[in-house]
Design an enzyme around this catalytic site. Structure first.
Site, PDB file in Angstrom:
ATOM      1  N   LYS A 183      35.397  47.413  47.747  1.00  0.00           N
ATOM      2  CA  LYS A 183      36.791  46.970  47.815  1.00  0.00           C
ATOM      3  C   LYS A 183      37.712  48.168  48.021  1.00  0.00           C
ATOM      4  CE  LYS A 183      36.024  42.762  45.242  1.00  0.00           C
ATOM      5  NZ  LYS A 183      35.890  42.086  43.958  1.00  0.00           N
TER       6      LYS A 183
ATOM      7  N   GLN B 272      37.883  42.769  37.990  1.00  0.00           N
ATOM      8  CA  GLN B 272      36.519  42.435  38.447  1.00  0.00           C
ATOM      9  C   GLN B 272      35.793  41.595  37.385  1.00  0.00           C
ATOM     10  OE1 GLN B 272      35.162  43.262  41.555  1.00  0.00           O
ATOM     11  NE2 GLN B 272      33.525  41.905  40.895  1.00  0.00           N
TER      12      GLN B 272
ATOM     13  N   ASP C 294      43.169  37.494  43.651  1.00  0.00           N
ATOM     14  CA  ASP C 294      41.961  36.658  43.605  1.00  0.00           C
ATOM     15  C   ASP C 294      42.333  35.169  43.721  1.00  0.00           C
ATOM     16  OD1 ASP C 294      39.451  37.797  43.578  1.00  0.00           O
ATOM     17  OD2 ASP C 294      39.448  38.218  41.422  1.00  0.00           O
TER      18      ASP C 294
END
Ligand code: NAD
Length: 288
Positions: free
Chosen positions: A51, A95, A118
Site C-alpha cells: 500500500k 490494517q 476502506d
C-alpha cells in the site's frame, strides 16, 4: 479469456497519477494516506508495504504508523482522534485484523467517516446504500465491478449477478454496487438451498467465500463471467504452498467466457481502489 487484474489495476493507477497531478496543480494539496498497523502479522506487513509503495507511485503522501502488538484499544483510539482532526491527513486505514484484545468494530467506528478510505464505517455503508455520489465505497467490491466491466463493457444493466458470500467487506457491498449498475442481484451464503442451481443462472458470478476451489465448472452457465475474490493458501500436489481462489479455475476457465485468476485478478484491484478512495476523500474534504 483471463481478466488481467494486474494490467487493469496498473491502468487505473496511471489514470489516478494523472488526476493527482491535476489536483496538486489546481489546489496545491497532495492527497495523503496514513496506514496504521498494529502488531506483526506477516501477511498484514506485506499488504501495508504494498500500500505504501503504490501510494507513493501515484504521487500521494504515504504515512505509515507501526504500533506494537501490546497497544491498547484506548491508545489506538487516541491516535485516531489525532489523525481525524489533522488536516494534512486525507485518508486513514487501520490494517485488519487487529490483535484480539482490540474491538475492531469500535476502532472502525472511531475513524472520521470522511477519511475512512476502506469504506467500512457505518456512515459510509449508509451512503453506499443510498447511492450518494462521492461515497467512500469498500475497495474490493469496487474492483469486482471494474473487472466485470472490463469484459462486458460499462453498461451491465439487466445482467444477473449471483454473489456467493454476504460479508460486510465483500458480499453485501458488492451486491449494492451491482444493483446500482442496474443488474439483477442474487446474494447467496452458507444457508442457501441448491446453491449450484442458483449459481447456474448467473451471467456474472462473484465468489467471496474463503473455501478453496468450491465453485466447480458444472455450476456455471456457459459464457458467464467469473470474478473470484477468494484468497486461500493451500498445499498443492507437489507439497508447495499455493494461492488459489474460491473457484476451480481449471474447470471454470473451460465454461466461462472470462475469469479472474488468483493471484492477479481481484487482489491488485483492491489497492488501486484504495488509492482511488484516497483521492476521493481529499476531493470531498476540499468541498466541505
Ligand atoms: P467471510 O468469512 O467474512 O465471509 C464468507 C461468506 O461466505 C459468508 O457470508 C458465508 O455465509 C459464505 N459461505 C461460507 N461457507 C459457504 C458455503 N459453503 N456456501 C456458500 N456460502 C458460504 O469472508 P470475506 O471477508 O467476505 O472474504 C471471502 C474471501 O475473499 C476470503 O478468501 C478472503 O481472503 C477473500 N478476500 C479477498 C480480498 C481481495 O482483495 N482479493 C479482499 C477481501 C477478502
Amino acid at each position: 479469456m483471463i481478466i488481467d487484474g494486474k494490467q487493469i489495476a496498473s491502468n487505473l493507477r496511471a489514470s489516478l497519477k494523472a488526476q493527482v497531478t491535476d489536483f496538486k496543480k489546481q489546489h496545491n494539496i497532495t492527497p495523503s494516506l496514513t496506514v496504521v498497523l498494529v502488531g506483526n502479522d506477516p501477511a498484514s506487513d506485506v499488504y501495508v508495504r504494498n500500500k505504501v509503495k503504490q501510494t507513493l507511485e501515484v504521487g500521494m503522501i504515504s504515512n505509515e504508523i507501526r504500533l506494537s502488538q501490546q497497544t491498547s484499544e484506548s491508545e489506538l483510539l487516541t491516535l485516531l482522534d489525532e489523525l481525524n482532526t489533522d488536516d494534512s491527513v486525507h485518508g486513514i486505514l487501520v490494517q485488519l485484523p487487529l490483535p484480539k484484545a482490540i474491538d475492531e468494530q469500535r476502532v472502525i467506528s472511531a475513524i472520521n467517516p470522511d477519511k475512512d478510505v476502506d469504506g467500512f464505517h457505518a456512515q459510509n455503508s449508509g451512503r453506499l446504500l443510498n447511492g450518494e455520489p462521492g461515497a467512500l465505497v469498500p475497495c474490493t467490491p469496487q474492483g469486482c465491478v471494474i473487472l466485470a466491466q472490463s469484459h462486458l463493457g460499462d453498461d451491465l444493466s439487466g445482467k444477473h449477478v449471483v454473489i456467493i458470500g454476504r460479508s460486510n467487506i465483500v458480499g453485501k457491498p458488492v451486491s449494492l454496487l451491482f444493483l446500482q449498475a442496474h443488474c439483477t442481484v442474487t446474494i447467496t451464503h452458507s444457508r442457501t438451498a441448491n446453491l449450484k442451481d442458483v449459481v447456474k443462472q448467473a451471467d456474472i458470478v462473484v465468489a467471496a467465500v474463503g473455501i478453496p476451489k468450491m465453485v466447480k465448472g458444472d455450476w456455471l452457465k456457459p459464457g458467464c463471467v467469473v470474478i473470484d475474490v477468494g484468497i486461500n493458501r493451500i498445499t498443492n500436489e507437489e507439497g508447495k504452498t499455493a494461492l488459489v481462489g474460491d473457484v476451480d479455475f481449471i474447470e471454470a476457465e473451460k465454461v466461462a467466457s472470462a475469469i479472474t485468476p488468483v493471484p492477479g485478478g481481484v487482489g491488485p484491484m483492491t489497492i488501486a481502489c484504495l488509492l482511488k478512495n484516497t483521492l476521493q476523500a481529499a476531493q470531498n474534504q476540499l468541498a466541505h
